[in-house]
Design an enzyme around this catalytic site. Structure first.
Site, PDB file in Angstrom:
ATOM      1  CD  GLU A 149      -1.743  -2.439   1.205  1.00  0.00           C
ATOM      2  OE1 GLU A 149      -0.651  -2.710   1.754  1.00  0.00           O
ATOM      3  OE2 GLU A 149      -2.533  -3.326   0.820  1.00  0.00           O
TER       4      GLU A 149
ATOM      5  CG  HIS B 199     -11.307  -8.210   5.332  1.00  0.00           C
ATOM      6  ND1 HIS B 199     -10.307  -8.700   6.128  1.00  0.00           N
ATOM      7  CD2 HIS B 199     -10.978  -8.549   4.059  1.00  0.00           C
ATOM      8  CE1 HIS B 199      -9.411  -9.329   5.371  1.00  0.00           C
ATOM      9  NE2 HIS B 199      -9.797  -9.249   4.109  1.00  0.00           N
TER      10      HIS B 199
END
Lengths: 337, 420
Positions: free
Chosen positions: A60, A129
């Protein structure tokens, strides 16, 4: 007007952005052939090629940092962070570089980077998540933070984010990806003022401010309260940095009561900012202390417990009762209005 | 064909369309690089296996290094590197000498300005002149530099205004210059962050169909950062035209390079699929040759290259640091003998190129630059308009910040008229 899901409306917005400006490039994990784990970038690589829609290595910070370099070169990168809880390895590049580069160079370097983040819970997922990290970014000067709640806004707002010359964190309510609605693709980036809230339902007794995944829940609460004779005005904040306080202020001066809700934890959250600002600006109009209905100050729980964590219709109505001075869970059922 | 292979093929097709000559050049360079790799890495590995000792192969040691000018000023031969600096005349060597003398003088003057209270802080580059000048002078104006805060020598080669160079250190700006005016991003203070920016910029150059190159400067300490490793992954994956230029100056504030790496830092890059070179960072000619090789590879579609320039930070980390607390006493003496300026001076003397006139000209230039810099420094106003705190946060108006700004303006205005 076309019937679209919220995810499909973002897909269509991305397609428009790619077609309108060849400096727009998409960068993320699994966004190419797979079309993203939520299929939001479905078929875009096929249509625009692997240079415009790039599968990135799994890093990321790498995605965000590479986007910064592309922005230096005049590109408008759109990064996808696969899930909310995966954004932290890129956090430094976002808050130390993306957010500050424009200020650092007094505007010499423009940073028109959009960072798309599917966020929030309610899909029965495993840890990392289902998070709602928006407050970190709303707290960071130099970033804009927005979140959509319906297909039309999703379409228009992603185009607005990409067209914006500032960096934008675009939070997508992942449990609403399959929510359907009519979408006009005529409503492009310039048809909506940046940072403007929306009165989703008019009312006179209570202002209920929400954003992203909880806007439909707030609408359900307003419908249920109406059966009980309480008129709720639902504000879809849409923008969390800046927050459109003039719309909120106008509503609260009318209703005299505020409930604000989000899935993110309570302390230091967007709700705290809304409640504080409303108290500062509307103190003389308030009939009751503002109430917050939020996720708890816990890590996001395992899926079997998420219903206990997430604000829902009943918790919203309980807070509405509280600001209305009616019996509620805090007063106990003995107290009366 | 895999998807990644397809993408790379696409890159190559564009390259071919750009220039057949470039492709030819690339083939030559690949051969060259094989020579270089065989003279550095393969050799290193063989020797490592033979000796089997980490101690001897320490990351700060100078074995297995490319050197064209020895510390005594004699010229060393290197078949892989010599052709890349064969065009450098004695006059040009004198120019490099002048550059190094000037940036050492800039460094000395800025340190003095800090001691005199004109600057809040300064990060000296003393000892690293060859690494910065040799690489900086190899760049084209359309290349783009992404650096850390110690690359004032590189900034000098980019033609930075001296006042702009000092703004950050005087505390009056977060960054000194317009990156697009000199082809150099403002320095990254977060260690290693700029390597990713260089990679993204380089990717943009490829997309734009130009042969400009991005070069990232960072130190030995930065190589421990995730960003630097991710930058190498991305650069390799996308074959971005980027040069990773690591100045191994042996120290990350007080931490010796041995804490960051057990083996040569340059050994890491091949694991990412990036060829690397390990050069004597105090040898301006070797640095220039290595940088030219890397730039040429990048321009001709060869992708990223990693250079480790082994040097030594002769000064403190910054003017706030006290290296006496951690630096072995004899290090300065040892590295003083390898000084980048005096070794080039000796080479020039041996060729009769460092005459009294030349020395005077160089020193006069350094004096003039120091005077100009001091004047630019004290001319920078320390008193800024308090409302400037709000400038440039956003490109487009942000209602939340606009409100704070107007309220603060009203607050400041409330003081007007003085005390009653």
């Amino acid at each position: 007007m076309t019937q679209m899901t919220l995810g499909g409306a973002i897909n269509s917005g991305l397609r428009h952005a790619l077609a309108d400006d060849d400096k727009v490039v998409l960068l993320g994990e699994d966004i190419g052939k797979l079309g993203g784990v939520f299929r939001v970038t479905d078929k875009l690589q096929e249509e625009f090629g692997p240079r415009r829609v790039m599968d990135a290595p799994l890093a990321e910070a790498g995605i965000i940092g590479t986007a910064v370099g592309l922005a230096f070169r005049g590109y408008r990168p759109v990064c996808e962070i696969q899930f909310d809880g995966f954004i932290y390895p890129g956090f430094d590049q976002i808050v130390a570089q993306v957010a500050k580069l424009h200020y650092r160079t007094r505007g010499k370097v423009k940073v028109p980077i959009t960072i798309r983040v599917p966020f929030g819970g309610g899909i029965g997922a495993v840890e990392h998540h289902s998070e709602s990290p928006e407050a970190y970014f709303a707290h960071t000067a130099g970033l804009r933070v927005i979140s959509c709640s319906n297909p039309q806004d999703a379409h228009t707002m992603i185009r607005q984010a990409i067209a914006c010359d500032d960096p934008v964190l675009f939070f997508e309510p992942k449990r609403r990806y399959w929510l359907k609605g009519e979408v006009s693709e005529e409503l492009g980036a310039d048809t909506l003022p940046m940072g403007s809230a929306r009165v989703a339902r008019e009312g006179t007794d209570v202002t209920l401010a929400a954003y992203g995944p909880l806007v439909p829940t707030a609408m359900d609460a307003a419908a249920a309260a109406a059966d009980d004779g309480i008129s709720i005005e639902v504000i879809d904040l849409r923008s969390l940095s800046p927050i459109d306080f003039s719309t909120v202020e106008k509503s609260v001066r009318k209703t005299g009561r505020l409930v604000v809700t989000h899935e993110a934890a309570q302390s230091g959250g967007i709700g705290a900012e809304v409640a504080a600002a409303v108290t500062e600006r509307c103190f003389d109009w308030l009939e009751a202390a503002p109430a917050r209905v939020t996720g708890f100050d816990t890590p996001y729980p395992p899926a079997a417990l998420e219903e206990a964590f997430l604000p829902d219709l009943d918790r919203l109505l309980d807070a509405v009762d509280r600001v209305m001075g009616r019996r509620n869970s805090l007063t106990g059922w003995k107290a009366t209005a | 064909m895999g998807y990644r292979a397809y993408r790379l093929k696409d890159f190559w097709q564009r390259r071919r369309m750009l220039s057949a000559a470039a492709i030819q050049a690339r083939a030559v360079h690949e051969r060259e690089l094989r020579v270089i790799v065989s003279t550095t890495h393969e050799h290193t590995r063989t020797e490592t296996l033979a000796e089997g000792s980490d101690q001897d192969m320490g990351p700060g040691q100078l074995e297995d290094i490319v050197q064209l000018i020895r510390p005594d000023g004699s010229r060393a031969e290197s078949p892989g590197f010599d052709p890349w600096v064969a065009d450098v005349t004695d006059d040009q060597l004198v120019d490099l000498y002048e550059d190094m003398v000037v940036i050492r003088r800039i460094d000395t003057e800025a340190t003095a300005l800090q001691r005199q209270g004109e600057l809040a802080l300064w990060a000296p580059l003393l000892g690293q002149e060859a690494a910065q000048i040799g690489s900086g002078r190899a760049l084209r104006t359309d290349d783009f530099v992404f650096s850390s805060y110690r690359e004032n020598g590189v900034a000098y080669t980019r033609g930075v205004d001296f006042g702009d160079m000092l703004k950050v250190w005087r505390g009056i700006a977060s960054a000194g210059w317009d990156p697009y005016a000199i082809g150099m991003a403002t320095p990254a203070v977060i260690i290693g962050a700029q390597t990713l920016h260089a990679t993204g910029y380089a990717l943009g150059c490829t997309y734009d169909g130009v042969d400009s190159v991005a070069i990232a400067y960072f130190g030995d300490g930065a190589t421990s950062q995730g960003d630097v490793n991710e930058a190498m992954v991305f650069a390799s994956s996308f074959q971005a035209p980027v040069v990773f230029f690591c100045q191994n100056n042996q120290w990350a504030i007080s931490e010796p390079v041995g804490l960051q790496a057990h083996r040569h830092i340059s050994d890491r890059a091949p694991g990412f699929g990036i060829p690397s070179m390990r050069v004597d960072g105090n040898d301006v000619l070797a640095v220039m040759a290595a940088t030219r090789i890397a730039l040429d590879r990048a321009r001709s579609g060869g992708g990223p290259t990693f250079i480790e320039a082994v040097t030594y930070r002769m000064g403190p980390h910054t003017t706030s640091d006290d290296p006496k607390r951690y630096r072995p006493a004899d290090d300065l003496e040892e590295w003083g003998r390898k000084d980048p300026i005096s070794r080039l001076g000796r080479l020039l003397e041996s060729r009769g190129a460092l005459t009294g006139d030349v020395t005077k000209r160089v020193n006069d230039k350094a004096d003039a630059v120091a005077r100009e810099m001091r004047a630019a420094c004290v001319a920078l106003d320390k008193e800024l308009d308090p409302m400037m705190v709000f400038d440039g946060v956003y490109e487009e108006p942000h209602s939340g910040l606009e409100r704070q700004k107007s309220q603060y303006a009203a607050y400041l205005a409330s003081f007007e008229g003085g005390e009653q």
